[in-house]
Design a protein around this motif. Sequence first.
Motif: not given
Length: 144
Positions: A107-119
């Motif tokens: 879940e933490k990695n998924q959250e980081l991926l989502q933040q990276n995608e937004e960036l």
Amino acid sequence: MLTSFNKDSFRITIVYVSVASLWILFSDSLLSSIVEDVKFIVTISIFKGWFFIVATGIMLYYLIKRHSVTYQEKNQELTRTNFELVAAYEELTALEEELRYQLTILEKNQELLQQNEELLITNNKYLHALVGTTLIVIKRMVIN
């Protein structure tokens, strides 16, 4: 409904009653047909009674012992099975904890991926705007 324990107890009782009944029925008849002296019959009947007590005591001992051994074996099997179930439960509990931990990481990695995608999307917009602006500037330079 008779449980296994009650069935065994009932079976032991039936064996005892059957043997005792046959002994009483046939031993007195046999004694009367062999011996005619009443005093001797009384003496033999006393010994016959003591023999009956000892013989049925031995018979009951072995029937109860066999019954006890069977239950002891079943109890050992249940104890062994219970031990295996406890071990399996502990293993499953540890596995569940590990899976929950892995899920938390996921879940933490998924959250980081989502933040990276937004960036990336944001940076892509800036890059797109920069490229567009650069092309406009190059066009103007070429035209001039």
